[in-house]
Enzyme design. Sequence first.
Site, PDB file in Angstrom:
ATOM      1  N   LYS A  88      -7.204  -4.123   2.643  1.00  0.00           N
ATOM      2  CA  LYS A  88      -7.013  -4.472   1.232  1.00  0.00           C
ATOM      3  C   LYS A  88      -5.714  -3.846   0.716  1.00  0.00           C
ATOM      4  CE  LYS A  88      -8.009  -2.760  -2.736  1.00  0.00           C
ATOM      5  NZ  LYS A  88      -6.824  -3.238  -3.490  1.00  0.00           N
ATOM      6  N   GLY A 124      -3.557   6.741  -0.704  1.00  0.00           N
ATOM      7  CA  GLY A 124      -3.494   6.567  -2.151  1.00  0.00           C
ATOM      8  C   GLY A 124      -3.670   7.894  -2.848  1.00  0.00           C
ATOM      9  N   GLU A 163      -4.808   9.788   3.548  1.00  0.00           N
ATOM     10  CA  GLU A 163      -3.427  10.261   3.339  1.00  0.00           C
ATOM     11  C   GLU A 163      -3.210  10.196   1.834  1.00  0.00           C
ATOM     12  OE1 GLU A 163       0.097  10.469   2.434  1.00  0.00           O
ATOM     13  OE2 GLU A 163       0.470   8.579   3.482  1.00  0.00           O
ATOM     14  N   CYS A 220       4.684   9.731  -1.579  1.00  0.00           N
ATOM     15  CA  CYS A 220       3.698  10.822  -1.566  1.00  0.00           C
ATOM     16  C   CYS A 220       4.321  12.138  -1.107  1.00  0.00           C
ATOM     17  CB  CYS A 220       2.511  10.451  -0.696  1.00  0.00           C
ATOM     18  SG  CYS A 220       2.983   9.831   0.918  1.00  0.00           S
ATOM     19  N   GLU A 248       0.892  15.337  -9.555  1.00  0.00           N
ATOM     20  CA  GLU A 248       1.761  14.337  -8.924  1.00  0.00           C
ATOM     21  C   GLU A 248       2.164  13.302  -9.975  1.00  0.00           C
ATOM     22  OE1 GLU A 248      -0.015  11.595  -6.009  1.00  0.00           O
ATOM     23  OE2 GLU A 248       1.721  11.976  -4.730  1.00  0.00           O
TER      24      GLU A 248
END
Length: 496
Positions: free
Chosen positions: A194, A247, A269, A303, A400
């Site tokens: 997805k 994500g 991750e 990331c 973040e």
Amino acid sequence: MTEISANKRVNDFLANEGKLFINNEWRSALSGKTFTTPNPATGRVLATVADAQAEDVDAAVAAARAAYEGEWSSLTPSQRSRILWRIADLIEDHAETLAELESLDNGKPKPQAQFVDVAVAADVFRYMAGWCTKLEGNTLTLSTPYAPGATFHAYTMREALGVVGLIIPWNFPLMMCAWKMAPALACGNTAVLKPAEQTPLSALYLAELLDQAGLPAGVANILTGHGETAGAPLAAHDGVDKIGFTGSTEVGKLIVDAARGNLKKVSLELGGKAPNVIFADADIPAAIEGAANAIFFNQGQVCCAGSRLYVQDRVYEQVIDGVSRIAGAIKVGDGRAPETVMGPLVSAEQLERVSGYVAGGLADGAIAAAGGAGIGGEGFFYSPTVLTNTRPEMAVVREEIFGPVVVADRFGDVADIVEVANDSIYGLSAGIWTSDISKAHRVAKALQAGTVWINCFNVLDASLPFGGYKQSGWGREFGHEVLQSYTQTKSVVAMI
Ligand code: NDP
């Protein structure tokens, strides 16, 4: 419809409604639902795609299971390898079209899409193609103290897990497909992938290439849709043996909760807030350029971006001045304009999120040495931003942001900086800039991060394990370590 691109393949692709790719067939969602994906440079609709729901997830998982129990498992490793290699070749043959689609859907500059995203996607398929024929077990000599005199022949085998669900984000859409799908298939699994709702297009184009490469029906299924209505049922599905997720840390925790029903395996991750540490003895011009690239590459939507910049006192002003100058000179614009260095953020939500963080930081006393605001007009553009005068407890330092925003601070000696750099829930990556090789390795050892770069940043390779310490994830992408994530070990013991 209006021609969007000079590339006919791109126009033809966008003109058709994107369907779900299940069992190598193009199907509408059973509910008939669709959604649109906009061009972040203009905010205007690019294409319409199917909106998968739980019943479509069921159909895709059933197709993947049938393929796993059927044709896919009957192929030799060498046959699997050749298919993956062909996928890599086709990605390269279609590099121009894939890059244009990626630039349109995500906003990133087209040259970057072509020479980083598309090139890496092909490279990862090719690297993983090599592993198909090298999945080995061991033979062991047993001691078995409770069975004196008996002898055994014991060996281990590495076997596929079965059906894996792959859920990926929007920052490197095609590359993330490859990062997940290539090792999953190399190890003999079948997959349901997805893509993120913001960037479904390159995954659908890839599906056409998978079919052309001769991937048997049902081996890789692609469902466009939303996290709550397609991702969540996939993560919770009893017919899925593993979820590979990239994500946010927040959704990563939801994946762990969803996996508990059948205790499927999970690899994650997740987010990062990487410290990038510049010592006074570094090659300062190189460090300045490296620090700017570390945060501004891909609009900062990375990331492992170097989003916390720590500079030793003696060179602090020089480095902040240099990074701010680069930030101010970056040409921000439509990803397809040749002069563009930085494109828009991926969505209106992301623009709002980044704007909110920076406004909060400025209200808390931070100073914008560069940028500090959105660019306005149509599209989701934000200025490359350098924030100084930050304090460790500020949200802009701890959380973040996932945009072109670096927070900067100064430090005195090595002992102080290691503690500050490690003061984060994240531990994905870190950077060190110094000409003292002993110090570089000493600090690399002390940093709590899955990857540490010395005098460079954002260097990833299909052969190099990549993943997070602490709340940045579980497991590793790439290298031989990723094979552990997509296989399980069987021990076989025979009395002889
Ligand atoms: P998410 O973590 O929400 O999205 C990643 C993927 O998970 C998408 O495919 C998403 O679907 C899917 N998803 C969302 N909710 C669920 C769920 N309940 N169950 C299963 N799958 C789900 O990231 P966002 O796109 O919302 O971005 C938010 C923030 O996350 C960013 O600002 C950034 O800080 C961070 N992020 C980190 C990334 C990384 O690589 N570490 C990558 C992307 C984001 P969909 O998007 O279709 O709803």
